[in-house]
Design a protein around this motif. Structure first.
Motif, PDB file in Angstrom:
ATOM      1  N   LEU A  75       0.830  -1.212   0.000  1.00  0.00           N
ATOM      2  CA  LEU A  75       0.000   0.000   0.000  1.00  0.00           C
ATOM      3  C   LEU A  75       0.860   1.255   0.000  1.00  0.00           C
ATOM      4  O   LEU A  75       0.596   2.220  -0.729  1.00  0.00           O
ATOM      5  CB  LEU A  75      -0.928  -0.008   1.221  1.00  0.00           C
ATOM      6  N   GLU A  76       1.925   1.235   0.809  1.00  0.00           N
ATOM      7  CA  GLU A  76       2.818   2.409   0.859  1.00  0.00           C
ATOM      8  C   GLU A  76       3.438   2.652  -0.523  1.00  0.00           C
ATOM      9  O   GLU A  76       3.563   3.790  -0.974  1.00  0.00           O
ATOM     10  CB  GLU A  76       3.929   2.208   1.897  1.00  0.00           C
ATOM     11  N   ALA A  77       3.846   1.566  -1.177  1.00  0.00           N
ATOM     12  CA  ALA A  77       4.428   1.711  -2.516  1.00  0.00           C
ATOM     13  C   ALA A  77       3.390   2.287  -3.477  1.00  0.00           C
ATOM     14  O   ALA A  77       3.693   3.178  -4.284  1.00  0.00           O
ATOM     15  CB  ALA A  77       4.923   0.359  -3.018  1.00  0.00           C
ATOM     16  N   PHE A  78       2.159   1.801  -3.363  1.00  0.00           N
ATOM     17  CA  PHE A  78       1.079   2.258  -4.246  1.00  0.00           C
ATOM     18  C   PHE A  78       0.847   3.762  -4.069  1.00  0.00           C
ATOM     19  O   PHE A  78       0.778   4.518  -5.047  1.00  0.00           O
ATOM     20  CB  PHE A  78      -0.195   1.470  -3.926  1.00  0.00           C
ATOM     21  N   VAL A  79       0.750   4.186  -2.822  1.00  0.00           N
ATOM     22  CA  VAL A  79       0.497   5.610  -2.555  1.00  0.00           C
ATOM     23  C   VAL A  79       1.651   6.450  -3.118  1.00  0.00           C
ATOM     24  O   VAL A  79       1.438   7.512  -3.723  1.00  0.00           O
ATOM     25  CB  VAL A  79       0.305   5.845  -1.037  1.00  0.00           C
ATOM     26  N   GLU A  80       2.847   5.934  -2.971  1.00  0.00           N
ATOM     27  CA  GLU A  80       4.003   6.659  -3.513  1.00  0.00           C
ATOM     28  C   GLU A  80       3.916   6.772  -5.038  1.00  0.00           C
ATOM     29  O   GLU A  80       4.235   7.807  -5.627  1.00  0.00           O
ATOM     30  CB  GLU A  80       5.285   5.916  -3.117  1.00  0.00           C
ATOM     31  N   LYS A  81       3.448   5.704  -5.680  1.00  0.00           N
ATOM     32  CA  LYS A  81       3.298   5.735  -7.153  1.00  0.00           C
ATOM     33  C   LYS A  81       2.222   6.736  -7.574  1.00  0.00           C
ATOM     34  O   LYS A  81       2.372   7.420  -8.577  1.00  0.00           O
ATOM     35  CB  LYS A  81       2.917   4.360  -7.718  1.00  0.00           C
ATOM     36  N   VAL A  82       1.137   6.781  -6.806  1.00  0.00           N
ATOM     37  CA  VAL A  82       0.080   7.743  -7.122  1.00  0.00           C
ATOM     38  C   VAL A  82       0.657   9.153  -7.081  1.00  0.00           C
ATOM     39  O   VAL A  82       0.466   9.960  -8.008  1.00  0.00           O
ATOM     40  CB  VAL A  82      -1.109   7.621  -6.128  1.00  0.00           C
ATOM     41  N   ARG A  83       1.407   9.458  -6.033  1.00  0.00           N
ATOM     42  CA  ARG A  83       2.008  10.801  -5.892  1.00  0.00           C
ATOM     43  C   ARG A  83       2.991  11.072  -7.026  1.00  0.00           C
ATOM     44  O   ARG A  83       3.006  12.145  -7.607  1.00  0.00           O
ATOM     45  CB  ARG A  83       2.772  10.907  -4.571  1.00  0.00           C
ATOM     46  N   GLU A  84       3.813  10.073  -7.328  1.00  0.00           N
ATOM     47  CA  GLU A  84       4.884  10.279  -8.302  1.00  0.00           C
ATOM     48  C   GLU A  84       4.315  10.463  -9.721  1.00  0.00           C
ATOM     49  O   GLU A  84       4.752  11.342 -10.468  1.00  0.00           O
ATOM     50  CB  GLU A  84       5.834   9.082  -8.254  1.00  0.00           C
ATOM     51  N   VAL A  85       3.307   9.638 -10.055  1.00  0.00           N
ATOM     52  CA  VAL A  85       2.702   9.770 -11.388  1.00  0.00           C
ATOM     53  C   VAL A  85       2.013  11.124 -11.494  1.00  0.00           C
ATOM     54  O   VAL A  85       2.088  11.801 -12.531  1.00  0.00           O
ATOM     55  CB  VAL A  85       1.723   8.596 -11.663  1.00  0.00           C
ATOM     56  N   ASN A  86       1.377  11.531 -10.406  1.00  0.00           N
ATOM     57  CA  ASN A  86       0.721  12.844 -10.417  1.00  0.00           C
ATOM     58  C   ASN A  86       1.746  13.958 -10.603  1.00  0.00           C
ATOM     59  O   ASN A  86       1.533  14.921 -11.344  1.00  0.00           O
ATOM     60  CB  ASN A  86      -0.060  13.053  -9.126  1.00  0.00           C
ATOM     61  N   LEU A  87       2.883  13.820  -9.950  1.00  0.00           N
ATOM     62  CA  LEU A  87       3.924  14.841 -10.025  1.00  0.00           C
ATOM     63  C   LEU A  87       4.511  14.925 -11.441  1.00  0.00           C
ATOM     64  O   LEU A  87       4.672  16.004 -11.999  1.00  0.00           O
ATOM     65  CB  LEU A  87       5.039  14.495  -9.014  1.00  0.00           C
ATOM     66  N   GLN A  88       4.795  13.769 -11.995  1.00  0.00           N
ATOM     67  CA  GLN A  88       5.435  13.773 -13.316  1.00  0.00           C
ATOM     68  C   GLN A  88       4.415  13.933 -14.452  1.00  0.00           C
ATOM     69  O   GLN A  88       4.791  14.309 -15.564  1.00  0.00           O
ATOM     70  CB  GLN A  88       6.196  12.468 -13.532  1.00  0.00           C
ATOM     71  N   ALA A  89       3.193  13.569 -14.178  1.00  0.00           N
ATOM     72  CA  ALA A  89       2.081  13.750 -15.119  1.00  0.00           C
ATOM     73  C   ALA A  89       2.435  13.204 -16.510  1.00  0.00           C
ATOM     74  O   ALA A  89       2.953  12.097 -16.623  1.00  0.00           O
ATOM     75  CB  ALA A  89       1.664  15.215 -15.152  1.00  0.00           C
ATOM     76  N   SER A  90       2.211  13.989 -17.550  1.00  0.00           N
ATOM     77  CA  SER A  90       2.379  13.433 -18.892  1.00  0.00           C
ATOM     78  C   SER A  90       3.837  13.089 -19.179  1.00  0.00           C
ATOM     79  O   SER A  90       4.114  12.237 -20.028  1.00  0.00           O
ATOM     80  CB  SER A  90       1.808  14.402 -19.930  1.00  0.00           C
ATOM     81  N   TYR A  91       4.759  13.707 -18.434  1.00  0.00           N
ATOM     82  CA  TYR A  91       6.181  13.359 -18.624  1.00  0.00           C
ATOM     83  C   TYR A  91       6.360  11.862 -18.360  1.00  0.00           C
ATOM     84  O   TYR A  91       7.024  11.158 -19.129  1.00  0.00           O
ATOM     85  CB  TYR A  91       7.070  14.184 -17.678  1.00  0.00           C
TER      86      TYR A  91
END
Ligand SMILES: Cc1ncc(COP(=O)(O)O)c(C=O)c1O
Length: 424
Positions: A75-91
């Motif tokens: 779950l912690e990894a998942f939440v981190e991925k959600v944040r990271e994908v949001n941060l990098q967005a289309s990049y």
């Protein structure tokens, strides 16, 4: 990019060190040589696995069959991925999305024991089975075989193509407590005619936990020139097997059930020689190779953080070990069923042979409606289950699906509850 790199660090360390990392080397040293069947009943060991989950204190969760929660590290990894994908967005989507998904597929293929070229990541079993059933060029009068005990929505895929193309479905009924594999195989064999093209079989029947002899059914069907689609929604990462060993031409599973992935993750396996024959549901303008399974996998923009978390769930699963997990899950089921089987008014809707079931079992009580039984279990005993009321196929009870975080003391509460309700 740093957070996405962390994913790989986590994977590398957790996969390599296995349980040592999960439990701490000192604790692990105590268990390292204990065989899976002996470890199955070792509550102190499983308490350390339970500690890797955040559980609600309000109820005992015996309904992991629908959705099995992610362990805290996943779950912690998942939440981190959600944040990271949001941060990098289309990049992110335009750079590493595709190779990351391919890496997840490689790890999944290793777990499934197949070639990555025969596997794609889907959203769930529903999508995977729909892809196969709708991928056939059905002609009027073509036939397919399924069982009354299959999951209703999966049967609905077949009803849909019957309405649309005039193909014909033949439903068998699986014997609830077979003595031999042949008792099951012969039921499917009798439904095959010269017009049969496809047979769908559940690896594990969702309402009863019955594990079917899929390999023998597949061999029988192949000998008659019939393709085999296995619904493995409840088998994958629950019982220990490799998909090619099932004999399936097509295999579908959900990863948010027994693998503990985020909601919305599944797989579709298509044996290499069967890929060219399937029509994709969605078009893909880049796709020119009809033998590439990725032609079946174009679904548009989707929540990629779920794909990114699959490797973490696999690392957690592998750290426990597939054999240890299966042995523990079967231990939990037989722990409680052996204490209530044979009590007056108690009906077990799950095979008595321990090899024909694992974690899942279904229990009913004469004179108590399944909804009332589930309600009493929750209101009076704080046990969360799922009512199954299917009189047409003789299954009326509650489905009990413990996961690795359940302890035998939780099941003592269930045994007491069933005994008391049956006596009342
Ligand atoms: C046997 C079986 N097949 C298919 C499904 C559908 O799974 P999903 O909703 O993950 O697509 C389920 C869900 O419980 C199931 O038990």
């Amino acid at each position: 990019m740093a957070a996405l790199m962390n994913k790989r660090d986590f994977l590398r360390t957790s996969t390599a060190a296995g349980l040592g990392l999960l439990l701490g080397d000192r604790v692990w040293a105590k268990f390292t040589d204990v065989p899976a069947d002996q470890l199955a009943g070792h509550e102190a060991f499983w308490a350390t696995i339970r500690a890797k989950y955040r559980l609600k204190p309000d109820y005992i969760n015996l309904e992991s069959g629908y959705y099995s929660m992610q362990a805290t590290p996943v779950l912690e990894a998942f939440v981190e991925k959600v944040r990271e994908v949001n941060l990098q967005a289309s990049y992110y989507l335009r750079t590493t999305q595709v190779p990351d998904k391919a890496a997840a597929r490689d790890t999944l293929a290793a777990l499934a024991g197949c070639s990555p070229a025969e596997l794609c990541i889907t959203r769930n079993t529903t999508e995977s089975i729909a892809t196969v059933v709708n991928g056939y060029d059905w002609k009027p009068g073509d036939e397919a075989v399924q069982a009354e005990q299959d999951y209703g929505h999966m049967l609905a895929h077949f009803r849909l193509v019957a309405r649309r193309y005039g193909m014909v479905n033949r439903l068998v009924s699986v014997p609830p407590d077979p003595r031999t594999d042949d008792d099951v195989v012969s039921v499917y064999a009798k439904a095959i005619t010269p017009r049969t093209r496809l047979l769908m079989v559940s690896h594990v029947i969702n309402i009863t936990g019955h594990i079917l002899p899929v390999r023998k059914i597949a061999d029988m069907a192949h000998a008659r020139g019939v393709d085999v689609l296995v619904d493995g929604a409840h088998a994958f990462a629950h019982v220990d097997y490799r998909i090619p060993d099932t004999g399936a031409d097509y295999y579908a599973a959900s990863l948010h059930k027994w693998l503990g992935c985020p909601l919305g993750t599944g797989i579709l396996y298509v044996r290499k020689d069967k890929i060219p024959g399937l029509w994709p549901i969605y078009g893909d303008w880049r796709m020119t190779d009809d033998a590439d399974i990725m032609k079946l996998n174009h679904t548009g923009t989707h929540p990629v953080h779920t794909d990114l978390t699959i490797e973490h769930a696999i690392a957690f699963h592998n750290a426990i070990g597939a054999q240890r997990k299966e042995a523990r899950l079967r231990y939990l089921q037989t722990y409680w069923t052996s204490k209530v089987r044979g009590l007056p008014k108690v009906i077990l809707n799950t095979p008595s042979d321990p090899a024909r079931a694992c974690a899942i079992a279904n229990v009913g009580i004469t004179g108590v409606a399944p909804d009332d039984l589930a309600k009493t279990l929750l209101d009076k005993y704080k046990i969360w289950t799922n009512a199954i009321d299917s009189p047409a196929i003789g299954v009326q009870g509650v489905r009990i699906t413990p996961h690795v975080f359940i302890q035998s003391t939780d099941l003592d509460v269930l045994v007491r509850a069933i005994s008391e309700i049956a006596r009342a």
